[in-house]
Design an enzyme around this catalytic site. Structure first.
Site, short mmCIF file in Angstrom:
data_model
loop_
_atom_site.label_atom_id
_atom_site.label_comp_id
_atom_site.label_asym_id
_atom_site.label_seq_id
_atom_site.Cartn_x
_atom_site.Cartn_y
_atom_site.Cartn_z
N GLU A 119 -9.21 -10.96 -8.09
CA GLU A 119 -8.25 -9.86 -7.94
C GLU A 119 -7.08 -10.04 -8.91
OE1 GLU A 119 -7.35 -9.81 -3.73
OE2 GLU A 119 -9.40 -9.28 -3.22
N ARG A 161 2.72 -6.77 8.86
CA ARG A 161 2.03 -5.58 9.38
C ARG A 161 2.64 -5.10 10.70
NH1 ARG A 161 -3.99 -7.50 7.50
NH2 ARG A 161 -4.11 -6.26 5.59
N TYR A 189 -12.79 -1.85 -2.78
CA TYR A 189 -13.21 -1.90 -1.38
C TYR A 189 -14.72 -1.72 -1.22
CZ TYR A 189 -8.38 -2.08 0.24
OH TYR A 189 -7.10 -2.49 0.50
N ARG A 216 -2.02 -14.65 4.67
CA ARG A 216 -2.67 -13.87 5.73
C ARG A 216 -1.98 -14.08 7.08
NH1 ARG A 216 -7.28 -10.95 4.17
NH2 ARG A 216 -8.07 -10.90 6.29
N ASN A 269 -1.92 0.02 6.74
CA ASN A 269 -1.40 -1.24 7.29
C ASN A 269 -0.54 -2.04 6.32
OD1 ASN A 269 -3.47 -2.10 5.69
ND2 ASN A 269 -4.52 -3.31 7.25
N LYS A 307 0.82 -1.21 0.00
CA LYS A 307 0.00 0.00 0.00
C LYS A 307 0.86 1.28 0.00
CE LYS A 307 -3.79 -2.44 2.32
NZ LYS A 307 -4.86 -2.39 3.34
N PHE A 321 -14.86 4.16 7.79
CA PHE A 321 -13.51 4.44 7.28
C PHE A 321 -13.41 4.37 5.76
CE2 PHE A 321 -13.66 -0.11 8.44
CZ PHE A 321 -13.30 -0.71 7.24
N HIS A 372 -2.10 -5.60 1.51
CA HIS A 372 -3.38 -6.31 1.36
C HIS A 372 -3.06 -7.76 1.04
CE1 HIS A 372 -7.21 -7.60 -0.48
NE2 HIS A 372 -6.48 -8.07 -1.48
N THR A 395 -5.25 -7.23 10.80
CA THR A 395 -5.54 -5.96 10.12
C THR A 395 -4.98 -4.78 10.92
OG1 THR A 395 -7.60 -6.96 9.35
CG2 THR A 395 -7.42 -4.58 9.14
P1 ATP Z 1 -6.98 -6.24 3.33
O1 ATP Z 1 -8.32 -6.45 2.68
O2 ATP Z 1 -6.34 -4.89 2.98
O3 ATP Z 1 -6.04 -7.39 3.13
P2 ATP Z 1 -8.03 -7.11 5.84
O4 ATP Z 1 -8.69 -8.18 5.05
O5 ATP Z 1 -7.13 -7.52 6.96
O6 ATP Z 1 -7.18 -6.16 4.90
P3 ATP Z 1 -10.49 -5.67 5.83
O7 ATP Z 1 -11.49 -5.82 6.92
O8 ATP Z 1 -10.76 -6.31 4.50
O9 ATP Z 1 -9.08 -6.10 6.40
O10 ATP Z 1 -10.29 -4.10 5.61
C1 ATP Z 1 -9.74 -3.59 4.41
C2 ATP Z 1 -8.80 -2.46 4.73
O11 ATP Z 1 -9.57 -1.37 5.27
C3 ATP Z 1 -7.77 -2.75 5.81
O12 ATP Z 1 -6.64 -3.43 5.33
C4 ATP Z 1 -7.43 -1.37 6.30
O13 ATP Z 1 -6.56 -0.70 5.40
C5 ATP Z 1 -8.80 -0.69 6.24
N1 ATP Z 1 -9.50 -0.79 7.54
C6 ATP Z 1 -10.12 -1.89 8.05
N2 ATP Z 1 -10.67 -1.63 9.25
C7 ATP Z 1 -10.40 -0.31 9.50
C8 ATP Z 1 -10.71 0.59 10.56
N3 ATP Z 1 -11.41 0.18 11.63
N4 ATP Z 1 -10.27 1.87 10.46
C9 ATP Z 1 -9.58 2.30 9.39
N5 ATP Z 1 -9.26 1.51 8.34
C10 ATP Z 1 -9.66 0.22 8.38
MG MG Z 2 -9.86 -7.77 3.29
#
Ligand code: ATP
Ligand code: MG
Length: 143
Positions: A128, A104, A51, A87, A114, A11, A59, A117, A93
């Protein structure tokens, strides 16, 4: 059958902190083959669609802003059990909850910024990877 591919995105925060090299070194050390890779900049529409599942979350707007703030590295990674193993390698996350030694924990700045992805299912990994890479851009060990 367990899938053999996952899609990662390094990212914008990790790019501006010059963590591409350190992150890719960990990816390779953990046994992943980099089958496709490029620098890429999301348009607003592309980031909103990527997203879309989080559209109702508080967010969402900030996340789209962040993901379009600069280039990212996108890569198709290969390994047996790729989605789950990747993962595990990236960690939770929220970096404050991520295990020691995870990508992370090492390179994220916050729950939003973070570092990386990782696809969350084999089905999404296929979707994807298809979005980012044509067949002629993939150098697979499995196909
Ligand atoms: P990713 O999809 O990026 O691999 P993830 O699957 O661990 O991450 P998701 O729940 O899919 O997490 O959230 C997607 C992205 O949205 C996160 O990686 C982070 O950048 C952002 N995000 C998630 N939760 C929050 C939050 N509570 N506040 C701010 N940003 C968030
Ligand atoms: Mg995700």
């Amino acid at each position: 059958m367990k899938g053999t591919k996952t899609l990662t995105i390094i990212k914008p925060g990790a790019i501006s902190n010059e963590y591409i090299g350190p992150i890719l070194a960990r990816v390779n050390s953990a046994g992943f083959h980099i089958a496709a890779m490029k620098l890429f900049k999301f348009t607003r529409t592309q980031a909103e669609n990527f997203y879309a599942i989080h559209r109702e979350r508080p967010f969402y707007a900030s996340l789209v802003e962040f993901m379009t703030s600069g280039p990212v590295v996108v890569a198709m990674l290969e390994k047996e059990n790729a989605v789950e193993d990747y993962r595990k390698l990236i960690g939770a996350t929220d970096p404050s909850k991520a295990e020691e030694g995870t990508i992370r924990k090492l390179y994220a700045e916050s729950i939003e910024r973070n570092a990386v992805h990782g696809s969350d299912s084999n089905e999404n990994a296929e979707i994807e990877c298809d979005f980012f890479f044509a067949k002629c851009e993939r150098f697979s060990n499995f196909e």
